[in-house]
Design an enzyme around this catalytic site. Structure first.
Site, PDB file in Angstrom:
ATOM      1  N   ASP A  64       5.805  44.005  52.907  1.00 19.01           N
ATOM      2  CA  ASP A  64       5.517  44.249  54.330  1.00 19.01           C
ATOM      3  C   ASP A  64       5.120  42.948  55.010  1.00 19.01           C
ATOM      4  O   ASP A  64       3.952  42.612  55.054  1.00 19.01           O
ATOM      5  CB  ASP A  64       4.402  45.285  54.444  1.00 19.01           C
ATOM      6  CG  ASP A  64       4.160  45.738  55.866  1.00 19.01           C
ATOM      7  OD1 ASP A  64       4.990  45.428  56.738  1.00 19.01           O
ATOM      8  OD2 ASP A  64       3.124  46.399  56.106  1.00 19.01           O
ATOM      9  N   GLU A  83       3.140  42.011  64.792  1.00 22.03           N
ATOM     10  CA  GLU A  83       3.508  43.424  64.646  1.00 22.03           C
ATOM     11  C   GLU A  83       2.345  44.234  64.103  1.00 22.03           C
ATOM     12  O   GLU A  83       2.095  45.361  64.529  1.00 22.03           O
ATOM     13  CB  GLU A  83       4.722  43.543  63.717  1.00 22.03           C
ATOM     14  CG  GLU A  83       5.310  44.953  63.618  1.00 22.03           C
ATOM     15  CD  GLU A  83       4.751  45.809  62.495  1.00 22.03           C
ATOM     16  OE1 GLU A  83       5.204  46.955  62.336  1.00 22.03           O
ATOM     17  OE2 GLU A  83       3.844  45.342  61.757  1.00 22.03           O
ATOM     18  N   GLU A  84       1.616  43.647  63.151  1.00 19.20           N
ATOM     19  CA  GLU A  84       0.537  44.379  62.488  1.00 19.20           C
ATOM     20  C   GLU A  84      -0.632  44.672  63.424  1.00 19.20           C
ATOM     21  O   GLU A  84      -1.451  45.530  63.141  1.00 19.20           O
ATOM     22  CB  GLU A  84       0.040  43.591  61.268  1.00 19.20           C
ATOM     23  CG  GLU A  84       1.086  43.397  60.171  1.00 19.20           C
ATOM     24  CD  GLU A  84       1.462  44.685  59.463  1.00 19.20           C
ATOM     25  OE1 GLU A  84       0.921  45.754  59.825  1.00 19.20           O
ATOM     26  OE2 GLU A  84       2.295  44.619  58.541  1.00 19.20           O
ATOM     27  N   ASP A 128      12.076  46.979  58.092  1.00 21.69           N
ATOM     28  CA  ASP A 128      10.648  46.874  57.809  1.00 21.69           C
ATOM     29  C   ASP A 128      10.357  47.546  56.471  1.00 21.69           C
ATOM     30  O   ASP A 128      10.564  48.759  56.326  1.00 21.69           O
ATOM     31  CB  ASP A 128       9.856  47.549  58.937  1.00 21.69           C
ATOM     32  CG  ASP A 128       8.376  47.217  58.897  1.00 21.69           C
ATOM     33  OD1 ASP A 128       7.920  46.624  57.909  1.00 21.69           O
ATOM     34  OD2 ASP A 128       7.669  47.544  59.871  1.00 21.69           O
ATOM     35  N   HIS A 181      -0.439  46.973  52.479  1.00 23.97           N
ATOM     36  CA  HIS A 181      -1.559  46.305  53.142  1.00 23.97           C
ATOM     37  C   HIS A 181      -2.666  45.932  52.146  1.00 23.97           C
ATOM     38  O   HIS A 181      -3.848  46.014  52.473  1.00 23.97           O
ATOM     39  CB  HIS A 181      -2.118  47.176  54.267  1.00 23.97           C
ATOM     40  CG  HIS A 181      -1.263  47.180  55.487  1.00 23.97           C
ATOM     41  ND1 HIS A 181      -1.678  47.720  56.698  1.00 23.97           N
ATOM     42  CD2 HIS A 181       0.000  46.734  55.721  1.00 23.97           C
ATOM     43  CE1 HIS A 181      -0.723  47.586  57.596  1.00 23.97           C
ATOM     44  NE2 HIS A 181       0.311  46.984  57.019  1.00 23.97           N
TER      45      HIS A 181
END
Length: 637
Positions: A131, A165-166, A194, A281
């Site tokens: 990611d 983006e995050e 993604d 994450h």
């Protein structure tokens, strides 16, 4: 991919300094040259470089950090060496001010562009290799492969790597918001990639039934992967920014923190009940957190989309204009002219799934008189003179005719500008007495952000009945039938559908609406309502019951379950109607992404069920953090 809990705020003000670019996107052009086989070892080499960059810069590549800047410079160097025109766009409104990277390959018309993108940033918890170095690396290697082949371009192609983006899709939102209307209209489609290498992954496609998704789906279908809609990713990656800009979108994903189902594990392998990406994450999202198989299939599918959508100098397939959801009534003549563009005209038309009583001519005119109630899934196909095809799928709902004189339709389009109130009227005459307590308003509004809208039915005496009040967030379009108690209103007179747009940046059109003041009266004893509120806690199943008695025989094939549930994230929910014999009919199955509330009437074929007995509305909350209430529901058998 950003976390689900992040709430995208109001559209940010446009900042100066954005690069003026002209983009465009995919029509259904079929490539004549075979797409190259992307070497997955090359993609993995890019991932290794991104991992090294993170290691050398505090262990991450978060937007605005040294690791992110080094990632941008790595991609920029590769692209410029291959012959791309590279532009860095300073995202002045991003949480962490940093650059988007835009790369244009020369050739193709400037007003007919296809765009492919991925976010280049990660979270600060780890290197962010799945990611989203996986999407960025697969995209980079595809861009290099296109440069190496240097085909003749029917369309212009542009690649984008997004920052921030995050933190809420900020980089791509900034890019789209800084496009002029002309630049935006040039983009015919945008493909997003993604998390394309999850170790316990699936095979997911954004807007899988859309024309834009066709080349992505065709490639994975050729591998017998049976891809599914990317429900988990809806509204959570950069395709959403383009979608909000009115640009057709699609893309690949292999899954984030959601759990793989047993059916998916049977179909694709992997572990049922486990996360698609166990390092989502987290600090362990490094080069060990990559499925080479998923990465290879994603990279090759991107190549197929690039070669299919961009074209190689030969006219491609026609694109069929989707007419949107259509409605009609039994016994009332219907007519719809289909249209297409692209390919080599003229076109010959065919259609499947038409309502009973309708047919299509070879010139694309659907006509006839519907003779059976139901919702039909129609696929219209245009075949051009070169034998290439394009298609579009839409629904056509046929209902019974209301009492004479007590209904009307207004099909005249009314534009809905920003921050404006518009009206559409229907005049009812020849109806006696007052309107029904179960009058219906069927509304079809095209709008790119229905959370901006307040929609009301205004009676002839000026009384307003609110139908829709700024719900639905960023969902496109409003296609819904509302049941309204207007029994205190005289039926005859001019009724108004009032639509208020209360925010900027999104506009639309009232397409058509139908008012039926006759209502519906079920057979005596064959309907019931439960209005008792029932709380829906997290990860819990709750029930609400209606007992039917005094009804004879079996239920109707067009039985109705009208459901009103208040909930802050309806894709957490599975809603089923359970018959007295225990048979469950699923009404809603974790769709709708982050939309609030369910207010919908479902048509269910219950013709095999005895009417009398206790019927149950079963609601299963399958995730944490969002709760709700069963407000009321009505069953008509």
């Amino acid at each position: 991919m950003k976390r689900r809990l992040f709430s995208i705020g109001a559209v940010l003000a446009l900042a100066a300094g954005a690069v003026a670019v002209v983009i465009a996107a995919p029509s259904a052009v079929a490539a004549q040259a075979a797409a190259p086989d992307i070497n997955v070892a090359n993609v993995q080499a890019h991932l290794t470089q991104f991992n090294t960059i993170a290691t050398q810069n505090g262990g991450h590549r978060r937007a605005g950090s040294a690791g992110y800047t080094a990632s941008v410079n790595y991609v920029k160097g590769k692209l410029e060496a291959a012959g791309y025109t590279v532009t860095l766009q300073d995202c002045t409104t991003c949480t962490y001010r940093s650059n988007n990277l835009i790369a244009d390959w020369p050739g193709g018309p400037a007003d007919d562009v296809i765009m492919f993108g991925a976010h280049l940033d990660g979270v600060s918890a780890g290197p962010g290799i799945n990611d989203n170095a996986s999407g960025s690396a697969a995209l980079l290697e595809n861009a290099l492969a296109l440069a190496a082949a240097n085909p003749t371009m029917v369309k212009h192609v542009r690649f984008g790597w997004w920052t921030d983006e995050e933190q809420g899709l900020n980089g791509s939102e900034f890019y789209v918001n800084n496009l002029t209307a002309t630049q935006k209209s040039a983009i015919k489609g945008y493909y997003n990639f993604d998390m394309v290498a999850s170790t316990n992954g699936g095979y997911f496609i954004n807007r899988i039934t859309s024309t834009t998704a066709a080349p992505l789906k065709a490639y994975w279908d050729s591998l017998n992967l049976a891809p599914e809609e990317n429900v988990e990713g809806q509204g959570r990656s950069d395709d959403y920014s383009f979608q909000q800009g009115g640009i057709p979108t699609s893309g690949y994903a292999t899954g984030a923190s959601a759990n793989k189902t047993s059916a998916q594990a049977t179909k694709w392998g992997g572990t049922a009940g486990a996360d698609y990406d166990p390092c989502y994450h987290a600090s362990c999202d490094n080069t060990n957190n990559i499925s080479a198989t998923h990465l290879n299939r994603s990279a090759d599918g991107i190549a197929h989309a690039v070669w299919t959508a961009v074209g190689t100098g030969v006219p491609g397939s026609p694109t069929v204009a989707n007419p949107g959801s259509k409605t009609g009534t039994v016994g009332t003549a219907a007519s719809l002219q289909l249209s297409a563009s692209g390919g080599t005209a003229p076109y010959t038309w065919s259609a499947t799934g038409l309502p009973t009583g309708l047919s299509v001519s070879t010139s694309g005119l659907i006509s006839g008189t519907p003779s059976a109630v139901g919702t039909y899934n129609v696929t219209a196909t245009a075949t051009d003179s070169a034998g290439k095809t394009g298609s579009a799928t839409f629904t056509w709902t046929i209902s019974t005719a209301p009492p004479p004189g007590c209904s009307g339709t207004n099909g005249t389009d009314v534009a809905i500008p920003d921050n404006t109130t518009v009206n559409s009227t229907i005049t009812i005459a020849g109806c006696t007495g007052t309107a029904s307590a179960t009058s219906t308003v069927e509304v079809h509004i095209r709008h790119t952000y229905i959370g901006d809208l307040v929609v009301s039915l205004v009676a002839p005496d000026g009384t307003a009945y609110v139908l829709h009040n700024k719900t639905g967030s960023g969902t496109d379009n409003l296609d819904k039938t509302y049941t309204v108690n207007v029994s205190s209103e005289t039926a005859n007179g001019t009724w108004t559908l009032r639509v208020q747009d209360v925010a900027s940046n999104d506009i639309g059109t009232i397409d058509t609406w139908t008012l039926n003041l006759g209502g519906t009266t079920p057979p005596p004893g064959c309907a019931g309502t439960n209005g008792n509120d029932i709380a829906i806690p997290d990860n819990t199943t709750v029930n609400s019951t209606i007992a039917i008695s005094g009804c004879t025989g079996t239920a109707s094939a067009t039985s109705k379950a009208e459901v009103h549930i208040k909930h802050t994230y309806i894709s957490d929910l599975v809603v089923s109607l359970v018959a007295p014999d225990g048979t469950a009919y699923v009404l809603h199955n974790k769709t709708g992404s982050g939309t609030d509330n369910i207010d919908q009437t479902y048509t269910v074929n219950l013709s095999s069920e005895t009417r009398n007995g206790t019927w149950t509305l079963r609601v299963q909350d399958t995730a944490s953090q969002d709760v709700g209430t069963i407000d009321t529901w009505t069953l008509t058998l």
